[in-house]
Write an enzyme that holds these catalytic residues in place. Structure first.
Site, PDB file in Angstrom:
ATOM      1  N   HIS A 158       0.815  -1.225   0.000  1.00 20.55           N
ATOM      2  CA  HIS A 158       0.000   0.000   0.000  1.00 20.55           C
ATOM      3  C   HIS A 158       0.848   1.274   0.000  1.00 20.55           C
ATOM      4  CE1 HIS A 158      -3.632  -2.260   0.379  1.00 20.55           C
ATOM      5  NE2 HIS A 158      -3.332  -2.749   1.565  1.00 20.55           N
ATOM      6  N   ASP A 193      -2.989 -10.432  -2.580  1.00 20.55           N
ATOM      7  CA  ASP A 193      -3.536  -9.957  -1.309  1.00 20.55           C
ATOM      8  C   ASP A 193      -4.995  -9.551  -1.541  1.00 20.55           C
ATOM      9  OD1 ASP A 193      -2.196  -8.500   1.457  1.00 20.55           O
ATOM     10  OD2 ASP A 193      -4.080  -7.635   0.733  1.00 20.55           O
ATOM     11  N   HIS A 195      -6.470  -7.046  -0.599  1.00 22.09           N
ATOM     12  CA  HIS A 195      -6.568  -5.602  -0.833  1.00 22.09           C
ATOM     13  C   HIS A 195      -5.817  -5.206  -2.109  1.00 22.09           C
ATOM     14  CE1 HIS A 195      -6.956  -6.093   3.607  1.00 22.09           C
ATOM     15  NE2 HIS A 195      -7.955  -5.246   3.410  1.00 22.09           N
ATOM     16  N   ASP A 282      -4.729 -12.757   3.195  1.00 23.19           N
ATOM     17  CA  ASP A 282      -5.943 -12.255   3.844  1.00 23.19           C
ATOM     18  C   ASP A 282      -7.204 -12.457   3.013  1.00 23.19           C
ATOM     19  OD1 ASP A 282      -4.868 -10.403   2.097  1.00 23.19           O
ATOM     20  OD2 ASP A 282      -4.783  -8.762   3.551  1.00 23.19           O
TER      21      ASP A 282
HETATM   22 ZN   LIG Z   1      -4.259  -7.045   2.644  1.00 23.03          ZN
END
Ligand SMILES: [Zn+2]
Length: 345
Positions: A158, A193, A195, A282
């Protein structure tokens, strides 16, 4: 498979995060490393402590201002009246701000997009050592290893060249990919991931030499919210070299694997010299961040299919949060990748 881990990374152990206006326990705690190490042990994989990477490997991705902030920000913060034990920004620049700020209060907001990765006294050493793991894994693959794994904490995907967010500090995936560029004219990143890998996307968005593919939960009502859409395809020379494969929240294993297949197909067509897997775990059905419903067998199958692509591969640990299932998520993926039965591991 060579695996790299540095115990100094456990020095970054943020106590809290803010969710929906409530202070809650931070999910990116040092004990994640214990759960992941247990998985490697079950697979019979030992770890090596990486040598210190040249600072140039970090500077190839991050700005000098950002690195200086990570390295010295905590000490400066402690001199503030009533300073808390961790650097937590509470003011953020917006719009066309052009003047780099002097004070640590303003620089904290400049270099951090949210409050999820409070910086403590050992956070610089931790993210530095995580980057060392990523570079060491890249070096191992450049030296001829088929694959290598970097157990990085805190995660990285991120973080842009100068803004951290989403539990991440330095972008360890981008550092590995950029380092691989020393040996290969083309490198691909496959981010699985749950995200969107917004930081990695931003770093390589206008470049054709690093293909970025991200499979993630769609972001209209999920972190990182502002990016991750299919129409984000790159810009300038990078047009066509960013592929987002957003999936509905709570997507189960078959839908997730189909998107992973689409990502692998794009990567094969790109024909890179090496691949970085940004390995968030995740997307698992029991992960506390509740994005998707991927099973252990789904992770094993993803590992198998990524290995079948036949590319020199650096696997960089990203998300996957505190849950007893984190260990088995890792053994499932790695077991699949290595062609071992994860249930026998
Ligand atoms: Zn994540």
């Amino acid at each position: 498979m060579k695996c790299f881990y540095a115990p100094e990374t456990e020095g970054h152990d943020p106590s809290f995060r803010l969710t929906h206006g409530t202070v809650v326990r931070n999910a990116e705690r040092a004990e994640r490393a214990t759960l992941l190490l247990k998985g490697l042990e079950q697979l019979g994989l030992g770890t090596e402590s990486p040598p210190e990477a040249p600072r140039a490997a970090l500077e190839a991705v991050h700005t000098p201002e950002f690195l200086r902030f990570l390295e010295t920000g905590w000490e400066e913060w402690q001199k503030l009246p009533g300073a808390g034990p961790e650097v937590v920004p509470n003011v953020f620049p917006r719009g066309s701000v052009t003047s780099y700020p002097e004070t640590i209060i303003a620089r904290a907001g400049w270099h951090m997009s949210d409050t999820s990765a409070p910086i403590g006294p050992k956070s610089w050493e931790a993210t530095r050592r995580a980057a060392d793991c990523a570079v060491a894994a890249a070096e191992a693959v450049m030296a001829g290893e088929r694959a290598a794994y970097a157990l990085c904490r805190p995660p990285g995907h991120h973080t842009t060249d100068d803004v951290a967010g989403g539990h991440c500090l330095m972008n360890v995936t981008a550092i590995a990919a950029q380092h691989l560029r020393r040996a290969h004219p083309h490198v691909a990143v496959l981010d699985i991931d749950v995200h969107h890998g917004n930081g990695t996307q931003a770093i390589f968005y206008d470049r054709a030499d690093v293909l970025m593919v991200s499979v993630h939960a769609e972001t209209s009502n999920y972190y990182p919210f502002y990016t991750g859409y299919a129409h984000e395809t790159g810009s300038g020379e990078g047009q066509g070299f960013n592929l987002n494969l957003p999936l509905p929240r709570s997507t189960t294993t078959p839908g997730w694997l189909a998107a992973v297949d689409d990502g692998i197909a794009r990567i094969k067509a790109y024909a890179p010299g090496a691949l970085v897997v940004s390995l968030g775990l995740d997307a698992h059905e029991n992960d506390p961040l509740d994005g998707m419903k991927v099973s252990f067998d789904g992770f094993a199958e993803a590992g198998r299919r990524i290995a079948e692509a036949g590319l020199p591969t650096v696997i960089v640990q990203e998300g996957g949060y505190l849950s007893p299932d984190l260990t088995t998520s890792l053994t499932s993926f790695m077991g699949g990748f290595l062609g071992k039965d994860p249930r026998a591991a």
